[in-house]
Design an enzyme around this catalytic site. Structure first.
Site, PDB file in Angstrom:
ATOM      1  N   ASP A   6       0.726  -1.049   0.016  1.00  0.00           N
ATOM      2  CA  ASP A   6      -0.025   0.039   0.025  1.00  0.00           C
ATOM      3  C   ASP A   6       0.766   1.337  -0.145  1.00  0.00           C
ATOM      4  O   ASP A   6       1.879   1.431   0.764  1.00  0.00           O
ATOM      5  CB  ASP A   6      -0.865  -0.050   1.043  1.00  0.00           C
ATOM      6  CG  ASP A   6      -1.859  -1.215   1.112  1.00  0.00           C
ATOM      7  OD1 ASP A   6      -2.340  -1.377   0.221  1.00  0.00           O
ATOM      8  OD2 ASP A   6      -2.164  -1.501   2.407  1.00  0.00           O
ATOM      9  N   HIS A  25      -3.284   5.476   0.055  1.00  0.00           N
ATOM     10  CA  HIS A  25      -4.346   4.387   0.340  1.00  0.00           C
ATOM     11  C   HIS A  25      -5.090   4.966   1.587  1.00  0.00           C
ATOM     12  O   HIS A  25      -6.271   4.313   1.533  1.00  0.00           O
ATOM     13  CB  HIS A  25      -3.441   3.133   0.523  1.00  0.00           C
ATOM     14  CG  HIS A  25      -4.536   1.845   0.781  1.00  0.00           C
ATOM     15  ND1 HIS A  25      -5.503   1.426  -0.098  1.00  0.00           N
ATOM     16  CD2 HIS A  25      -4.569   1.284   1.907  1.00  0.00           C
ATOM     17  CE1 HIS A  25      -5.700   0.291   0.278  1.00  0.00           C
ATOM     18  NE2 HIS A  25      -5.403   0.304   1.640  1.00  0.00           N
ATOM     19  N   HIS A  35      -1.919   1.191   9.282  1.00  0.00           N
ATOM     20  CA  HIS A  35      -1.575   1.726   8.231  1.00  0.00           C
ATOM     21  C   HIS A  35      -1.261   3.132   8.253  1.00  0.00           C
ATOM     22  O   HIS A  35      -0.092   3.742   7.843  1.00  0.00           O
ATOM     23  CB  HIS A  35      -2.697   1.355   7.140  1.00  0.00           C
ATOM     24  CG  HIS A  35      -2.751  -0.070   6.521  1.00  0.00           C
ATOM     25  ND1 HIS A  35      -3.142  -0.969   7.118  1.00  0.00           N
ATOM     26  CD2 HIS A  35      -2.166  -0.245   5.190  1.00  0.00           C
ATOM     27  CE1 HIS A  35      -3.275  -1.860   6.364  1.00  0.00           C
ATOM     28  NE2 HIS A  35      -2.917  -1.569   5.092  1.00  0.00           N
TER      29      HIS A  35
END
Length: 144
Positions: free
Chosen positions: A2, A6, A96
């Site tokens: 990613d 993202h 993330h």
């Protein structure tokens, strides 16, 4: 893998990322157990290495504070054999966000079944998709 775009509104797409994080020394580390792994549960062998790849059997994921600890200890890439560094039900993807906001690359769904814990050279280049937020990689480990 990613890209920052993202999960981050002003994040770079995959085609604009420098490739340095995706080639170089890496360490495969077993991360036993299930569920969330906090900073105090991180194995010492995963701290202070630029690229760490977690063998979890697909059962463990990082807490946001564990991600911060990895960043503070010099990680430039975090990988896992799990589907995600976040829990499956995490709509906002906090791990993330934590890693990508600190310019730490994220590799997921790695096949580490034949890689014993230890030190390797990682090569995991993303495809050049100029404006996309993710790319598949063909990750290989070369035993050091």
């Amino acid at each position: 893998m990613d890209a920052p775009s993202h999960v981050l509104p002003d994040g770079e797409p995959i085609g604009r990322l420098p490739l340095d994080a995706f080639i170089g020394p890496a360490r495969v580390v077993d991360l036993p157990g299930r569920g969330e792994v906090g900073p105090d549960a991180l194995p010492r062998r995963c701290l202070g290495v630029p690229r760490v790849l977690f063998r979890t059997g697909g059962r463990a994921f990082l807490s946001p504070l564990a991600a911060v600890r990895l960043c503070e200890r010099g990680a430039i890439l975090v990988g896992t054999d799990a589907l995600s560094v976040d829990p499956e039900d995490a709509a906002d993807l906090p791990v993330h966000r934590t890693l990508l906001a600190r310019a730490v690359a994220v590799l997921e769904n790695l096949d580490l079944s034949d890689a014993s814990p230890g030190d390797y050279r990682l090569v995991a280049l993303p495809l050049f998709f100029k404006e996309l937020d993710a790319s598949p990689v063909r990750a290989i480990l070369i035993k050091e």
